[in-house]
Design a protein around this motif. Structure first.
Motif, mmCIF file in Angstrom:
data_model
loop_
_atom_site.group_PDB
_atom_site.id
_atom_site.type_symbol
_atom_site.label_atom_id
_atom_site.label_comp_id
_atom_site.label_asym_id
_atom_site.label_seq_id
_atom_site.Cartn_x
_atom_site.Cartn_y
_atom_site.Cartn_z
ATOM 1 N N TYR A 103 0.824 -1.119 0.054
ATOM 2 C CA TYR A 103 0.146 -0.008 0.141
ATOM 3 C C TYR A 103 1.011 1.289 -0.073
ATOM 4 N N THR A 104 1.996 1.300 0.919
ATOM 5 C CA THR A 104 2.895 2.310 0.977
ATOM 6 C C THR A 104 3.403 2.738 -0.476
ATOM 7 N N TRP A 105 3.865 1.597 -1.064
ATOM 8 C CA TRP A 105 4.522 1.639 -2.516
ATOM 9 C C TRP A 105 3.743 2.064 -3.316
ATOM 10 N N ASN A 106 2.363 1.588 -3.319
ATOM 11 C CA ASN A 106 1.451 2.344 -4.486
ATOM 12 C C ASN A 106 1.049 3.680 -4.124
ATOM 13 N N VAL A 107 0.875 4.402 -3.044
ATOM 14 C CA VAL A 107 0.646 5.749 -2.761
ATOM 15 C C VAL A 107 2.203 6.546 -2.975
ATOM 16 N N ALA A 108 3.236 5.937 -2.812
ATOM 17 C CA ALA A 108 4.475 6.430 -3.509
ATOM 18 C C ALA A 108 4.464 6.559 -4.916
ATOM 19 N N LEU A 109 4.147 5.465 -5.524
ATOM 20 C CA LEU A 109 3.891 5.587 -6.998
ATOM 21 C C LEU A 109 2.990 6.575 -7.555
ATOM 22 N N ASN A 110 2.035 6.708 -6.859
ATOM 23 C CA ASN A 110 0.787 7.683 -7.285
ATOM 24 C C ASN A 110 1.401 9.082 -7.083
ATOM 25 N N ASP A 135 5.041 14.933 0.125
ATOM 26 C CA ASP A 135 3.663 15.385 0.626
ATOM 27 C C ASP A 135 2.688 14.253 0.372
ATOM 28 N N ALA A 136 2.526 13.535 -0.453
ATOM 29 C CA ALA A 136 1.892 12.207 -1.112
ATOM 30 C C ALA A 136 2.054 10.966 -0.214
ATOM 31 N N LEU A 137 3.350 10.945 0.593
ATOM 32 C CA LEU A 137 3.571 9.703 1.419
ATOM 33 C C LEU A 137 2.728 9.436 2.647
ATOM 34 N N PRO A 138 2.173 8.346 2.875
ATOM 35 C CA PRO A 138 1.470 8.113 4.266
ATOM 36 C C PRO A 138 2.071 8.791 5.505
ATOM 37 N N ALA A 139 1.405 9.087 6.339
ATOM 38 C CA ALA A 139 1.626 9.582 7.783
ATOM 39 C C ALA A 139 3.067 8.776 8.485
ATOM 40 N N TRP A 140 2.852 7.514 8.278
ATOM 41 C CA TRP A 140 3.898 6.702 8.932
ATOM 42 C C TRP A 140 5.036 6.805 8.521
ATOM 43 N N VAL A 141 5.152 7.180 7.323
ATOM 44 C CA VAL A 141 6.634 7.193 6.626
ATOM 45 C C VAL A 141 7.271 8.462 7.089
ATOM 46 N N THR A 142 6.546 9.431 6.961
ATOM 47 C CA THR A 142 7.224 10.788 7.538
ATOM 48 C C THR A 142 6.912 11.199 9.004
ATOM 49 N N SER A 162 11.203 15.749 -24.654
ATOM 50 C CA SER A 162 12.177 14.804 -23.956
ATOM 51 C C SER A 162 11.170 14.394 -22.735
ATOM 52 N N ASP A 163 11.826 13.402 -22.370
ATOM 53 C CA ASP A 163 11.150 12.698 -20.779
ATOM 54 C C ASP A 163 11.728 13.640 -19.558
ATOM 55 N N VAL A 164 10.784 13.630 -18.601
ATOM 56 C CA VAL A 164 11.001 14.226 -17.548
ATOM 57 C C VAL A 164 10.754 13.087 -16.392
ATOM 58 N N THR A 165 11.687 12.963 -15.388
ATOM 59 C CA THR A 165 11.630 12.074 -14.420
ATOM 60 C C THR A 165 11.427 12.519 -12.920
ATOM 61 N N ALA A 166 10.553 11.561 -12.223
ATOM 62 C CA ALA A 166 10.309 11.847 -10.878
ATOM 63 C C ALA A 166 10.608 10.468 -9.952
ATOM 64 N N GLN A 167 11.349 10.653 -9.136
ATOM 65 C CA GLN A 167 11.780 9.462 -8.578
ATOM 66 C C GLN A 167 11.827 9.682 -6.976
ATOM 67 N N ILE A 168 11.210 8.622 -6.199
ATOM 68 C CA ILE A 168 11.417 8.851 -4.656
ATOM 69 C C ILE A 168 11.607 7.264 -4.191
ATOM 70 N N THR A 169 12.746 7.379 -2.899
ATOM 71 C CA THR A 169 13.248 6.537 -2.459
ATOM 72 C C THR A 169 13.299 6.539 -0.674
ATOM 73 N N SER A 173 11.678 0.068 6.107
ATOM 74 C CA SER A 173 11.251 -0.325 7.542
ATOM 75 C C SER A 173 10.456 0.888 7.887
ATOM 76 N N ARG A 174 10.510 1.942 7.352
ATOM 77 C CA ARG A 174 9.380 3.214 7.214
ATOM 78 C C ARG A 174 8.031 2.747 6.737
ATOM 79 N N ALA A 175 8.038 1.646 6.168
ATOM 80 C CA ALA A 175 6.620 1.357 5.246
ATOM 81 C C ALA A 175 5.853 0.534 5.868
ATOM 82 N N THR A 176 6.268 -0.099 7.162
ATOM 83 C CA THR A 176 5.246 -1.315 7.720
ATOM 84 C C THR A 176 5.634 -1.031 9.130
#
Length: 197
Positions: A103-110, A135-142, A162-169, A173-176
């Motif tokens: 779920y956390t990965w899906n929220v980060a992807l969105n 700002d889109a990450l769940p509360a338990w991550v931040t 050209s391509d624009v890129t958005a990446q978050i990592t 351990s913060r995702a569960t």
């Protein structure tokens, strides 16, 4: 140890007074009712046979006890529950852990998709796209004050066509809530879109 001797009177008295079955079975073997007619060697041999029979009876008693325990069905449900409970808890915790992780990965992807779309249409610059992802990450991550040091959000702007890129990592351990099962070290989401304006 000298083998005991007893006459018929003692043997009958033993039976009358309700002595155990073991003694009643063994006494006719090692008790010599006629000591004057048997040699000392014969008496000793009879006494050793009595000892062997006594050991056999004890072994039979243990076998009967084990058989009775095997047939006893009382508390069988509690024993089965105690065997199944650890496996059930591991499965339950693993399901919760990986469910929250996905779920956390899906929220980060969105969040990365929204940041890339905003950057592609020219609504925000690279810094604004990074803020959208965090700002889109769940509360338990931040929630942790040190989370900003662990979260790596990056956006790359480009020219039209050209391509624009958005990446978050960020650390997994913060995702569960229950880090019990093996997990990847980091959770990462990357989105690329064509620059439109």
């Amino acid at each position: 140890m000298t083998p005991p001797q007893c006459g018929p009177e003692q043997r009958l008295a033993t039976k009358r007074h309700g002595k155990s079955v073991l003694a009643i079975v063994c006494e006719p073997i090692w008790c010599n009712p006629h000591p004057d007619r048997s040699s000392a060697k014969n008496i000793t041999e009879q006494w050793h046979w009595g000892q062997a029979l006594e050991t056999m009876v004890k072994q039979l008693s243990i076998a009967k006890l084990l058989l009775r325990l095997a047939r006893d069905r009382r508390a069988a449900a509690a024993a089965e529950f105690a065997l199944v409970l650890p496996l059930f808890l591991v499965m339950m915790c693993g399901t919760l852990q990986y469910g929250v992780l996905f779920y956390t990965w899906n929220v980060a992807l969105n969040g990365a998709r929204n940041a890339a779309r905003s950057l592609a249409v020219g609504k925000v610059n690279a810094e604004g796209a990074e803020t959208i992802m965090v700002d889109a990450l769940p509360a338990w991550v931040t929630a942790d004050p040190d989370a900003e040091d662990d979260i790596d959000a990056s956006a790359t702007d480009n020219v039209v066509g050209s391509d624009v890129t958005a990446q978050i990592t960020f650390p997994s351990s913060r995702a569960t809530f229950l880090p019990l099962a093996p997990m990847p070290a980091n959770v990462s989401a990357t989105v690329r879109m064509v620059k439109e304006a």
